[in-house]
Scaffold this motif. Structure first.
Motif, PDB file in Angstrom:
ATOM      1  N   LYS A 254       0.016  -1.092  -5.439  1.00  0.00           N
ATOM      2  CA  LYS A 254       1.316  -1.287  -4.801  1.00  0.00           C
ATOM      3  C   LYS A 254       2.239  -0.177  -5.284  1.00  0.00           C
ATOM      4  CE  LYS A 254       0.904  -6.339  -4.597  1.00  0.00           C
ATOM      5  NZ  LYS A 254       1.395  -7.638  -5.122  1.00  0.00           N
ATOM      6  N   GLY A 255       2.660   0.675  -4.362  1.00  0.00           N
ATOM      7  CA  GLY A 255       3.440   1.840  -4.729  1.00  0.00           C
ATOM      8  C   GLY A 255       4.896   1.744  -4.328  1.00  0.00           C
ATOM      9  N   LEU A 256       5.305   2.629  -3.414  1.00  0.00           N
ATOM     10  CA  LEU A 256       6.710   2.645  -2.990  1.00  0.00           C
ATOM     11  C   LEU A 256       7.101   1.384  -2.227  1.00  0.00           C
ATOM     12  CD1 LEU A 256       7.123   6.385  -1.885  1.00  0.00           C
ATOM     13  CD2 LEU A 256       7.653   5.333  -4.095  1.00  0.00           C
ATOM     14  N   LEU A 257       6.134   0.599  -1.793  1.00  0.00           N
ATOM     15  CA  LEU A 257       6.463  -0.675  -1.144  1.00  0.00           C
ATOM     16  C   LEU A 257       7.267  -1.569  -2.079  1.00  0.00           C
ATOM     17  CD1 LEU A 257       4.618  -3.420  -2.104  1.00  0.00           C
ATOM     18  CD2 LEU A 257       2.791  -1.986  -1.165  1.00  0.00           C
ATOM     19  N   ARG A 258       7.128  -1.360  -3.406  1.00  0.00           N
ATOM     20  CA  ARG A 258       7.834  -2.188  -4.389  1.00  0.00           C
ATOM     21  C   ARG A 258       9.315  -1.841  -4.514  1.00  0.00           C
ATOM     22  NH1 ARG A 258       5.480  -0.733  -9.739  1.00  0.00           N
ATOM     23  NH2 ARG A 258       5.448   1.301  -8.725  1.00  0.00           N
ATOM     24  N   VAL A 259       9.710  -0.652  -4.002  1.00  0.00           N
ATOM     25  CA  VAL A 259      11.081  -0.198  -4.235  1.00  0.00           C
ATOM     26  C   VAL A 259      11.845   0.139  -2.964  1.00  0.00           C
ATOM     27  CG1 VAL A 259      10.546   0.652  -6.548  1.00  0.00           C
ATOM     28  CG2 VAL A 259      10.348   2.202  -4.591  1.00  0.00           C
TER      29      VAL A 259
END
Length: 327
Positions: A254-259
């Motif tokens: 889980k990458g930029l989906l978290r921010v």
């Protein structure tokens, strides 16, 4: 699947992902599932129902405490814990029970469940903005943010239609610049520019800083992410303990989906043919940029997986007769 079959499936509730279901009728609009979360205001849902294009079908289970992993629900494909926190909402769309799922996203709570099941996901700071501005939360890593509403769908045209109904889109992109990671080897059907991304699976604050610096200078960026929660346990409560748990958390990809939501952005995820892997588009919550991003990201849409359609969305899978019952 016919409306009566979708209603029957909700009553069967094979993955215990439904809190409550309502009667629905053929010809009265597409079926909505709504995450069982107080951040979603009933006035917003009622406005969709009043349009006569949608009908409320289910209230969906959400991960307890808004966790990024739902310890009560199972991912129908992998058998792992389902991604949260709009977990039940994603499952009910995946099964064909609902046409659209409406969830809330703070640090990936709509995008991650959608991506884990190869569904389309969308969030925006502009959806029901006045009501959502009344909310405020603090993440497990002490980042203050306000949640956004978002949509989960298995059909891209259905997703586009509800975005048009609920967002003030407009033409007029002025930058005409799309960026991707310099390590992304995908071939895109439109012009992109490669730039250096931070470690997207690392520290969330570093990724927030990256988006805050880059998004104002471009139309949107694309981050190819996943497979979400296939090989790891993507939950910050679990990951905060030590180096080993953090590494297992990283493997959840889980990458930029978290921010995306934490910087007030708008984001759309387009599934690939790999399980749990999607192209994630992120832009500023500016109507012209959103319109431009949706148009370009639509070019990445591929046909539905035939086996998923044939197995999970065939009523015979769930309503086949058992031993001794008449055929």
């Amino acid at each position: 699947m016919k409306v009566e079959e979708m209603e029957r499936l909700a009553n069967l509730n094979p993955f215990t992902s439904v809190v409550h279901s309502f009667p629905v009728y053929e010809g009265d609009g597409l079926l909505l599932g709504v995450k069982n979360d107080f951040h979603i205001h009933s006035s917003f849902i009622q406005s969709l129902v009043d349009s006569r294009n949608y009908q409320l079908h289910t209230i969906d289970v959400m991960a307890k405490g808004g966790r990024a992993i739902d310890l009560q629900l199972m991912n129908p494909i992998t058998g792992n814990y389902m991604s949260g926190s709009s977990s039940g909402t994603a499952i009910n769309v995946f099964l064909g029970m609902n046409d659209i799922g409406i969830g809330s996203d703070g640090g990936g709570s709509v995008l991650a469940p959608a991506m884990s099941l190869n569904l389309f996901g969308f969030i925006s700071y502009l959806i029901d903005k006045e009501n959502m501005n009344l909310s405020s939360k603090v993440s497990t890593d002490l980042i203050r943010f306000r949640p956004s509403l978002g949509y989960i769908a298995k059909d891209f045209n259905v997703l586009k239609d509800i975005i048009k109904v609920t967002l003030p889109l407009e033409e007029g992109s002025s930058v005409h610049k799309i960026v991707i990671s310099s390590t992304d080897t995908s071939i895109y059907p439109f012009e992109v520019e490669r730039i250096k991304f931070p470690d997207i699976y690392g520290d969330r604050k570093e990724n927030i800083h990256f988006l805050e610096q880059v998004l104002p200078t471009i139309d949107f960026l694309i981050s190819k992410e996943g497979p979400v929660d296939v090989a790891g346990f993507g939950d910050s409560v679990f990951g905060h303990f030590d180096a080993r748990t953090k590494q297992i958390q990283r493997k959840a990809q889980k990458g930029l989906l978290r921010v995306a939501n934490m910087v007030g952005a708008t984001a759309i995820s387009i599934p690939t043919n790999e399980l749990g892997v999607s192209y994630l588009g992120i832009c500023e919550s500016v109507p012209s940029k959103i319109q431009f991003m949706i148009g370009k990201m639509e070019q990445l849409v591929i046909p539905q997986d035939e086996l998923i359609e044939r197995y999970f969305r065939d009523p015979a899978t769930w309503f086949r007769k058992g031993y001794g019952e008449e055929i």
